[in-house]
Structures are given as C-alpha cells and as structure tokens.
Design an enzyme around this catalytic site. Structure first.
Site, short mmCIF file in Angstrom:
data_model
loop_
_atom_site.label_atom_id
_atom_site.label_comp_id
_atom_site.label_asym_id
_atom_site.label_seq_id
_atom_site.Cartn_x
_atom_site.Cartn_y
_atom_site.Cartn_z
N ILE A 125 0.99 -1.11 -0.37
CA ILE A 125 0.28 0.16 0.45
C ILE A 125 1.32 0.93 -0.07
O ILE A 125 2.19 1.41 0.31
CB ILE A 125 -1.33 0.24 1.29
N CYS A 126 0.54 2.15 -0.90
CA CYS A 126 1.06 3.53 -0.08
C CYS A 126 2.53 3.85 -1.43
O CYS A 126 2.67 3.78 -2.41
CB CYS A 126 1.27 4.38 0.78
#
Length: 198
Positions: free
Chosen positions: A111-112
C-alpha cells in the site's frame, strides 16, 4: 469474527518510518479473522511509526528478517510511509524475502509507497497495480500497468493508494489470503524475473 484465516500466518515487513495506520489496520483485520501475524524487520526491538510526517507510535518487532523464513508464512503485507519502503527496497535480503512469496504464488499486499519494494524485487513488470500518486511514474517506468483505484488485485498481488483506502485494502487482503496461493502469481513472478535478466 468469522475465523476465515484460522491457521494462516502472515508477515508484515516494515522498518522505521512506516505509516502507522497502514501497519496497524491490516494487523487488526488479519488477527480479527484468526490469523497469526508477525511484524518482521531488518531491525530488532521496536520500529518507529509515523502519522504522515510526524513520529507516532512504536511497534514491537516479532521477528528479525534474518531469522524469518518465507516458507513459514501464507502471505506478506508491505505497509507504506515514504521512509520505510525507501530504506527496505535496496536491501537484497528484503528483495529475496518478498520475491519468495510471489515465486510461491502466495498473496502479497503493498500500500501507498510500498510498491517501490516491488520494483526493486523485480515484481512490478507487467503487473496491474496502484500506489500513492508520487510513485506512479516509477512504477510505469518499471513496466507496470498503473491505475487509480482504491484497491487492485492482480493474481494475488493486492495494492492500494493510501490510508483512505484501508477498508477496501483490508477486505481484499483477508479474501485473497482465505483463497490461498495463486498459480498466476507464480507465473507472473517468473515472467518478470526473466524480463529483468534480458
């Protein structure tokens, strides 16, 4: 709690500078479904979490990376935060550990900023994924097909853009781990490895 992940073991790989919510929320969601979760890090003791730019909670490391065996886990989660994946991505030990999950067809979630680790591990090429906006060009340059969606799943590879997408990210994470290993993940890992050699 449905116990959908009873008997499953998941590694969350992180170091100092991780985005706190991106480690703690998946940890909570996985444990709620009955999974055993271990925070794995190249560093012993505790690692420093951040709430965007400001230092926040520390998290205890359950297992040092050099004592962790990918075969002991059913899946891996890579939280973001700009500093955390930037430090991890260049470590050959991290690359080898992360690649082992893809090679075995096991679910892998990033994620991210964490998809940076996928680039250095040779796992971004020909994969459909998403990320934090500032690293999308890096992913495209590494041969990924980048989309702007809250969660993207490509043969057991789960990616999301950032903290706002955590509910969708955690749901997909639980779903994919419950499904088990993906032959397509193994195949794509092999293809990207071959592409990197040429």
């Amino acid at each position: 709690m449905t116990g959908r992940l009873q008997g499953k073991k998941v590694a969350i790989l992180a170091t100092d500078g991780f985005e706190e919510s991106e480690l703690l929320k998946p940890l909570e969601a996985l444990k709620k479904e009955g999974a055993i979760v271990e925070v794995v890090s190249p560093k012993a003791g505790e690692i420093q979490g951040f709430d965007h730019m400001k230092p926040d909670k520390k998290v205890r490391v359950d297992r040092e990376l050099d004592r962790a065996n990918p075969e002991d886990y059913d899946a891996i989660v890579l939280p973001g935060g700009a500093q955390n994946p930037d430090q991890l991505r260049i470590k050959p030990q991290v690359q080898k550990f992360v690649r082992a999950f893809a090679d075995a067809g096991k679910p892998l979630a990033a994620i991210c900023h964490a998809p940076w680790i996928l680039i250095d591990s040779g796992l971004a090429k020909n994969r459909k994924l998403t990320s934090w906006p500032t690293i999308r060009l890096d992913l495209k340059n590494a041969g990924a097909q980048v989309v702007d969606q809250e969660v993207v799943v490509d043969q057991g590879l789960i990616t999301s853009r950032g903290p706002d997408d955590l509910p969708a990210f955690c749901n997909k994470l639980v779903e994919e781990i419950a499904e088990g290993s993906h032959a397509g993940q193994r195949m794509k890992a092999r293809q990207s490895e071959e592409a990197m050699r040429h």
